[in-house]
Write a protein that holds these residues in place. Sequence first.
Motif, PDB file in Angstrom:
ATOM      1  N   VAL A 136       0.829  -1.198   0.000  1.00 49.01           N
ATOM      2  CA  VAL A 136       0.000   0.000   0.000  1.00 49.01           C
ATOM      3  C   VAL A 136       0.871   1.259   0.000  1.00 49.01           C
ATOM      4  O   VAL A 136       0.563   2.237  -0.682  1.00 49.01           O
ATOM      5  N   GLN A 137       1.974   1.253   0.754  1.00 47.84           N
ATOM      6  CA  GLN A 137       2.866   2.409   0.762  1.00 47.84           C
ATOM      7  C   GLN A 137       3.470   2.637  -0.623  1.00 47.84           C
ATOM      8  O   GLN A 137       3.669   3.782  -1.034  1.00 47.84           O
ATOM      9  N   ASP A 141       3.340   6.011  -2.754  1.00 45.64           N
ATOM     10  CA  ASP A 141       4.539   6.638  -3.318  1.00 45.64           C
ATOM     11  C   ASP A 141       4.387   6.870  -4.819  1.00 45.64           C
ATOM     12  O   ASP A 141       4.919   7.844  -5.364  1.00 45.64           O
ATOM     13  N   GLU A 142       3.674   5.977  -5.492  1.00 53.50           N
ATOM     14  CA  GLU A 142       3.467   6.112  -6.935  1.00 53.50           C
ATOM     15  C   GLU A 142       2.297   7.026  -7.270  1.00 53.50           C
ATOM     16  O   GLU A 142       2.011   7.267  -8.442  1.00 53.50           O
ATOM     17  N   GLY A 143       1.611   7.540  -6.255  1.00 55.06           N
ATOM     18  CA  GLY A 143       0.504   8.450  -6.481  1.00 55.06           C
ATOM     19  C   GLY A 143      -0.784   7.791  -6.922  1.00 55.06           C
ATOM     20  O   GLY A 143      -1.704   8.468  -7.399  1.00 55.06           O
ATOM     21  N   ARG A 144      -0.887   6.492  -6.742  1.00 55.94           N
ATOM     22  CA  ARG A 144      -2.079   5.775  -7.208  1.00 55.94           C
ATOM     23  C   ARG A 144      -3.201   5.783  -6.181  1.00 55.94           C
ATOM     24  O   ARG A 144      -4.361   5.606  -6.527  1.00 55.94           O
ATOM     25  N   ILE A 145      -2.868   5.948  -4.904  1.00 56.32           N
ATOM     26  CA  ILE A 145      -3.872   6.129  -3.868  1.00 56.32           C
ATOM     27  C   ILE A 145      -3.373   7.207  -2.914  1.00 56.32           C
ATOM     28  O   ILE A 145      -2.187   7.533  -2.892  1.00 56.32           O
ATOM     29  N   ALA A 150      -4.995   4.715   2.021  1.00 60.24           N
ATOM     30  CA  ALA A 150      -4.101   3.641   2.476  1.00 60.24           C
ATOM     31  C   ALA A 150      -4.471   3.160   3.870  1.00 60.24           C
ATOM     32  O   ALA A 150      -4.280   1.984   4.195  1.00 60.24           O
ATOM     33  N   GLU A 151      -5.024   4.044   4.704  1.00 52.18           N
ATOM     34  CA  GLU A 151      -5.338   3.667   6.078  1.00 52.18           C
ATOM     35  C   GLU A 151      -6.422   2.608   6.162  1.00 52.18           C
ATOM     36  O   GLU A 151      -6.476   1.844   7.132  1.00 52.18           O
ATOM     37  N   THR A 152      -7.300   2.526   5.162  1.00 52.67           N
ATOM     38  CA  THR A 152      -8.390   1.543   5.164  1.00 52.67           C
ATOM     39  C   THR A 152      -8.273   0.537   4.026  1.00 52.67           C
ATOM     40  O   THR A 152      -9.200  -0.231   3.795  1.00 52.67           O
ATOM     41  N   HIS A 153      -7.166   0.556   3.316  1.00 51.57           N
ATOM     42  CA  HIS A 153      -6.998  -0.360   2.178  1.00 51.57           C
ATOM     43  C   HIS A 153      -6.940  -1.811   2.685  1.00 51.57           C
ATOM     44  O   HIS A 153      -6.266  -2.102   3.671  1.00 51.57           O
ATOM     45  N   PRO A 154      -7.663  -2.737   2.022  1.00 51.96           N
ATOM     46  CA  PRO A 154      -7.674  -4.132   2.511  1.00 51.96           C
ATOM     47  C   PRO A 154      -6.322  -4.816   2.447  1.00 51.96           C
ATOM     48  O   PRO A 154      -6.111  -5.802   3.149  1.00 51.96           O
ATOM     49  N   GLN A 155      -5.390  -4.308   1.629  1.00 55.85           N
ATOM     50  CA  GLN A 155      -4.075  -4.933   1.511  1.00 55.85           C
ATOM     51  C   GLN A 155      -3.004  -4.167   2.280  1.00 55.85           C
ATOM     52  O   GLN A 155      -1.824  -4.296   2.001  1.00 55.85           O
TER      53      GLN A 155
END
Length: 541
Positions: A136-137, A141-145, A150-155
């Motif tokens: 997720v990080q 870093d790639e600007g995709r999210i 990221a704080e609630t992303h399932p992965q």
Amino acid sequence: MTLVLRFAAGSHKGLIREGNEDSGYAGPRLLAVADGMGGAAAGEVASSEVLGSIVRLDEDVPGADLLTLLGDAVQGANDRLRQMVEEDPQLEGMGCTLTAMLWTGQRMGMVHVGDSRAYLLRDGSLVQITQDHTWVQRLVDEGRITPEEAETHPQRSLLMRALDGRGQVEPDLSIREVRAGDRYLICSDGLSGPVSHQTLQDTLGSYYSPEQTVQELIQLALRGGGPDNITCIVADVIDVGATDTMSGQFNDVPVVVGAVADTPPSSAADHSISDTPAGRAAGLGRGPQGAFGPAEGYGAGQGGFGPAEGYEGEDGYGYPAEPSVYGTEEFDEEQPPRRKRRGLTVSLAVLVTLGLLGGAGYFGYQWTQDQYYVGEDGDHVAIYQGVNQNLAGLSLSSVHDSYTDTPLKWLPQDQRAQVNRTITVGSLDEAKKTAGGLQDWAKLCQKAATVGSGGTAPQGGQPGQATKAAFVAATPATPGEREKPRNPTAAPTTSPSPTAPAAGAPTPNATPPAAAAPTEQPQQPQLSDDERSRAEACPKQ
């Protein structure tokens, strides 16, 4: 100016996990937190062994080359895990994160692998000084999210780096200049997950002593649901004058918490460090020094941190013992009726208590049925309704949805470890979203394995290893390349005559016979650049 560290550490298994796989160590020169993974006892073993391997750094003042010391210590710890797996194959898959700081008195060397974190509070502002090694990080870093997504992303728990005994470890190494008044926090994701950055900043800035701060941080994580093991270290950099001896008296006593305190690592038994403060600390087990301040042993059977508020003595939750009436019977003629009324009162109290317990049990069970988590069901992923606990031998959860098309063997190692330990979610929709993400991972890894084996699924249902050559072969040819013959051995060896075409060659106005039409080859599965990058985390054969 003489700078010293005043530190405290604490650990709690949380409200969901059955055991504590975190390990923490705080000494006058070394601060370290390791978050174990791998399920069963393997996570505890990994975190305990890693800290046992690097604890020797907390001896004399380290030399100038801090990064070399830290890098060599981490590689030695990784080699130790590899040796243990070779000796006991049942430990295969274990690993841990590591975030550690080595103090010289003027500078702080830092090593970091995984998603445990280190923070610096300076001038009232809290800054995260490590970067999570997670999938997720990388998306952030790639600007995709966004960081909020990221704080609630399932992965969000999928690790890209960890200490697992495989190959050369690639830690982040850095040097930090320190100032008097700095406050450092090192913690596992059991704290940084449920507690927001702003709350961490407010708490670290509001409490004076590290001991109080550690207790409050753990309570905040528990109030946030306590979904994972919680371990944290708080260390203040203070200026001690030449004549001020009282402020530093406590700084020479190392503190060990979590799994390394419950089951001291075998490496800590090394005779070369057994007689040092760090060696003795690693062999203490859980005792009064299990956490700086109140010992973690309070309520240890339930994984509690400190006694419950209002607890007094052994007679219960603040209830005083009933005064004795021994010796009054022969002087009180009304004693028999009193005893009868008292017996009736006791009976009513028992009935009321049983009723309350029954009601609490019913509503408690109803509450569990509104909870969901993602775990393993045999060899595949499933959504469970309830909580991952047993009560009097009865399971409080059952399979709600079984994802038979998501085998565990096709998941990345870290994802599989998370499923083995169960993934706590807040609702059924979130559980389905998490399971769907795992399903996508399984499909991707199967696809990558198919491409890696030249378009043929691996034998025996085992994951295949995608190679660069296979990826190139699976990539569509450019228009110029399509004009080139695919089979050089089938190309004609002589050029056709300029006046007479080769036998059977079609004339410009002729229509080629249907039988001569080339047979269309089935296309192999193809991987996009994004899929290739993600497939790096897939299991290799």
